[in-house]
Design an enzyme around this catalytic site. Structure first.
Site, PDB file in Angstrom:
ATOM      1  CG  HIS A  27       2.534  -8.811 -14.337  1.00  0.00           C
ATOM      2  ND1 HIS A  27       2.565  -8.634 -15.703  1.00  0.00           N
ATOM      3  CD2 HIS A  27       2.172  -7.616 -13.800  1.00  0.00           C
ATOM      4  CE1 HIS A  27       2.239  -7.374 -15.979  1.00  0.00           C
ATOM      5  NE2 HIS A  27       1.995  -6.741 -14.844  1.00  0.00           N
TER       6      HIS A  27
ATOM      7  CG  HIS B 293       1.864  -3.385 -17.889  1.00  0.00           C
ATOM      8  ND1 HIS B 293       3.058  -2.855 -17.455  1.00  0.00           N
ATOM      9  CD2 HIS B 293       1.248  -3.885 -16.790  1.00  0.00           C
ATOM     10  CE1 HIS B 293       3.162  -3.019 -16.140  1.00  0.00           C
ATOM     11  NE2 HIS B 293       2.087  -3.637 -15.724  1.00  0.00           N
TER      12      HIS B 293
END
Length: 330
Positions: A56, A218
């Site tokens: 991320h 995700h």
């Protein structure tokens, strides 16, 4: 899929070694997976610690530095860090003023940060916690009970980090962090799937001509699959979802965030449409951030985060920050 890696097993360690070489203002413990600002612990200052699965970036390690986080704990790709990392980070940055854990609402993160808080408190560290759960797309997803934590994490870390840098006590920093978390909502769309190094192929099937409306960071499913839409149509639909829950009655902070695989040319065009929609809805934008900040590896797509902002939050947002991923002011 072609990826700029050596082997999947060392992706995180290799990235941390590169981060250490690029940013000598950070102390990067590659073996124990902890990133710490080099001047920590800062005397009399509340320390902020966050973390989560890698993939991320720049969240969270890229937000370590003056005015934001004191430490971050990177897990494996899309996998929570473990409690030992978090307690080690807390011990490294605690000056005696206490530590605030900033936790995105994913089951592994929540459980492990809870356990780390108990371990740190057993060692005499005062710990506060704030849970970020801003994604309005779905409730009770594959990874969460309740809403997912996404783009609002940046707002929490920046504003609480500024308050801590000014010397605010733990209770005040925690209260501000919770106020920001409660005042922010997000919504994202995916135009393509992401590819984890371990799998080497897209993590889900998204046919040509379709998008995932309300995707998680995700690659978790969103509200629905839709036929491909224009940038303006996506902005209308995404902000319908955000504003239905946030209902701002004054100025907002705006984050137009790329998921990792969308160029700035497209993000700025999407931002123009977001601004159009907010103008039509009578929502004044006080501050704007556009770019890749809370990403999902190579996913194409974007998210929009709004946070209700008063004078105090704007002052703390404008306060100086010096991190690899966010930098302005003195």
């Amino acid at each position: 899929m072609k990826q700029l890696i050596n082997v999947p097993e060392t992706v995180v360690a290799d990235a941390l070694r590169g981060m250490a070489a690029a940013h000598p203002e950070l102390t990067v413990d590659v073996e124990n997976r902890v990133v710490v600002r080099a001047d920590a612990p800062v005397s009399g200052k509340v320390a902020l610690v966050s973390g989560g699965g890698s993939g991320h970036e720049p969240l969270h390690g890229g937000f370590v530095g003056p005015g934001m986080l004191d430490a971050a704990c990177p897990g494996e790709v899309f996998t929570s860090p473990v409690p030992d990392q978090m307690t080690r980070a807390a011990a490294a940055v605690d000056s005696g003023a206490g530590v605030l854990f900033v936790v995105k609402n994913y089951t592994g993160d929540v459980l492990n940060f809870d356990m780390a808080a108990e371990l740190a408190e057993d060692e005499g560290v005062r710990v506060g916690k704030v849970l970020v759960e801003d994604d309005v797309a779905v409730t009770d997803s594959l990874y969460t009970a309740g809403r997912r934590g996404t783009g609002a994490t940046l707002f929490v870390e920046k504003i609480a980090g500024a308050a801590a840098e000014e010397g605010a006590p733990l209770e005040r920093v925690e209260s501000l962090a919770r106020r920001v978390a409660d005042s922010a909502r997000s919504f994202g769309v995916a135009l393509s799937a992401c590819t984890t190094p371990a799998k080497g192929t897209p993590t889900f099937d998204l046919p040509p001509g379709e998008l995932e409306f309300g995707v998680g960071i995700h690659g978790e499913p969103g509200r629905e699959r839709r036929p491909m839409m224009t940038s303006g149509e996506i902005a209308d639909a995404a902000l319908d979802a955000v504003l239905a829950e946030l209902r701002p009655d004054g100025p907002v902070l705006l984050l137009v965030n790329g998921m990792g695989g969308t160029p700035l040319l497209e993000l700025y065009g999407f931002h123009a449409e977001v601004q159009r929609v907010l103008g039509e809805r009578g929502v004044p934008v006080a501050r704007t951030l556009v770019g890749n900040y809370v990403t999902s590896l190579d996913m194409a797509g974007a998210s929009v985060t709004l946070c209700r902002a008063d004078e105090e939050l704007l002052r703390l947002w404008d306060a100086p920050v010096r991190t690899p991923g966010l930098r302005w002011g003195a």
